[in-house]
Design an enzyme around this catalytic site. Structure first.
Site, PDB file in Angstrom:
ATOM      1  N   THR A 104     -13.199 -73.843  50.867  1.00 40.14           N
ATOM      2  CA  THR A 104     -14.385 -73.625  50.035  1.00 40.14           C
ATOM      3  C   THR A 104     -15.646 -73.308  50.836  1.00 40.14           C
ATOM      4  O   THR A 104     -16.698 -73.110  50.251  1.00 40.14           O
ATOM      5  CB  THR A 104     -14.649 -74.860  49.153  1.00 40.14           C
ATOM      6  OG1 THR A 104     -14.739 -76.009  49.992  1.00 40.14           O
ATOM      7  CG2 THR A 104     -13.546 -75.049  48.134  1.00 40.14           C
TER       8      THR A 104
ATOM      9  N   LEU B 269     -18.953 -73.842  53.236  1.00 38.84           N
ATOM     10  CA  LEU B 269     -19.970 -74.899  53.283  1.00 38.84           C
ATOM     11  C   LEU B 269     -20.672 -75.016  51.930  1.00 38.84           C
ATOM     12  O   LEU B 269     -21.822 -74.633  51.772  1.00 38.84           O
ATOM     13  CB  LEU B 269     -20.986 -74.620  54.390  1.00 38.84           C
ATOM     14  CG  LEU B 269     -20.592 -75.056  55.791  1.00 38.84           C
ATOM     15  CD1 LEU B 269     -21.667 -74.705  56.795  1.00 38.84           C
ATOM     16  CD2 LEU B 269     -20.284 -76.514  55.875  1.00 38.84           C
ATOM     17  N   HIS B 270     -19.951 -75.536  50.932  1.00 34.45           N
ATOM     18  CA  HIS B 270     -20.581 -75.832  49.651  1.00 34.45           C
ATOM     19  C   HIS B 270     -21.279 -77.182  49.776  1.00 34.45           C
ATOM     20  O   HIS B 270     -21.356 -77.741  50.870  1.00 34.45           O
ATOM     21  CB  HIS B 270     -19.567 -75.777  48.497  1.00 34.45           C
ATOM     22  CG  HIS B 270     -18.503 -76.815  48.563  1.00 34.45           C
ATOM     23  ND1 HIS B 270     -18.658 -78.069  48.030  1.00 34.45           N
ATOM     24  CD2 HIS B 270     -17.266 -76.802  49.128  1.00 34.45           C
ATOM     25  CE1 HIS B 270     -17.554 -78.778  48.243  1.00 34.45           C
ATOM     26  NE2 HIS B 270     -16.698 -78.027  48.917  1.00 34.45           N
ATOM     27  N   LEU B 271     -21.755 -77.755  48.687  1.00 35.55           N
ATOM     28  CA  LEU B 271     -22.643 -78.915  48.756  1.00 35.55           C
ATOM     29  C   LEU B 271     -22.088 -80.113  49.531  1.00 35.55           C
ATOM     30  O   LEU B 271     -22.756 -80.655  50.397  1.00 35.55           O
ATOM     31  CB  LEU B 271     -23.052 -79.354  47.350  1.00 35.55           C
ATOM     32  CG  LEU B 271     -24.144 -80.412  47.286  1.00 35.55           C
ATOM     33  CD1 LEU B 271     -25.386 -79.972  48.044  1.00 35.55           C
ATOM     34  CD2 LEU B 271     -24.482 -80.730  45.855  1.00 35.55           C
TER      35      LEU B 271
ATOM     36  N   GLU C 260     -12.719 -82.151  54.344  1.00 37.82           N
ATOM     37  CA  GLU C 260     -11.849 -81.695  53.235  1.00 37.82           C
ATOM     38  C   GLU C 260     -10.421 -81.505  53.684  1.00 37.82           C
ATOM     39  O   GLU C 260     -10.122 -81.281  54.790  1.00 37.82           O
ATOM     40  CB  GLU C 260     -12.391 -80.383  52.656  1.00 37.82           C
ATOM     41  CG  GLU C 260     -13.711 -80.596  51.954  1.00 37.82           C
ATOM     42  CD  GLU C 260     -14.135 -79.396  51.135  1.00 37.82           C
ATOM     43  OE1 GLU C 260     -13.679 -78.275  51.395  1.00 37.82           O
ATOM     44  OE2 GLU C 260     -14.939 -79.599  50.236  1.00 37.82           O
TER      45      GLU C 260
END
Length: 91
Positions: free
Chosen positions: A12, A14-16, A91
């Site tokens: 994903t 560097l999402h939140l 993750e």
């Protein structure tokens, strides 16, 4: 000043959540830490200690970023930041 390049491996980018972990880790160091990414013909630089700055850089899975550290604990900071990205940013 020290710098190193690393590829974003988590699916994903560097999402939140990973950006928050990235910034939280960067804030543990006194040195200035920036993230540099090249998009087509444009360079993007973000403050690694600011979640909004990192999110604004739109770093996606597969992107190669350069982490630049400047200051007293720069070598230790660079090692830790690259290891965090290599480990998949939680993750």
């Amino acid at each position: 000043m020290v710098s190193g390049k690393v590829k974003i491996k988590n699916p994903t980018g560097l999402h939140l959540r990973p950006a928050g972990l990235f910034c939280k880790t960067a804030m543990q160091f006194d040195c200035k830490i920036t993230v540099h990414k090249r998009i087509k013909h444009e360079d993007v630089t973000a403050n690694a200690k600011s979640v909004l700055s990192v999110l604004g850089a739109c770093i996606k899975s597969g992107d190669e970023i350069e982490i630049i550290c400047e200051g007293a604990d720069e070598t230790e900071a660079l090692k830790e930041m690259i290891q965090l990205v290599d480990d998949g940013l939680g993750e």
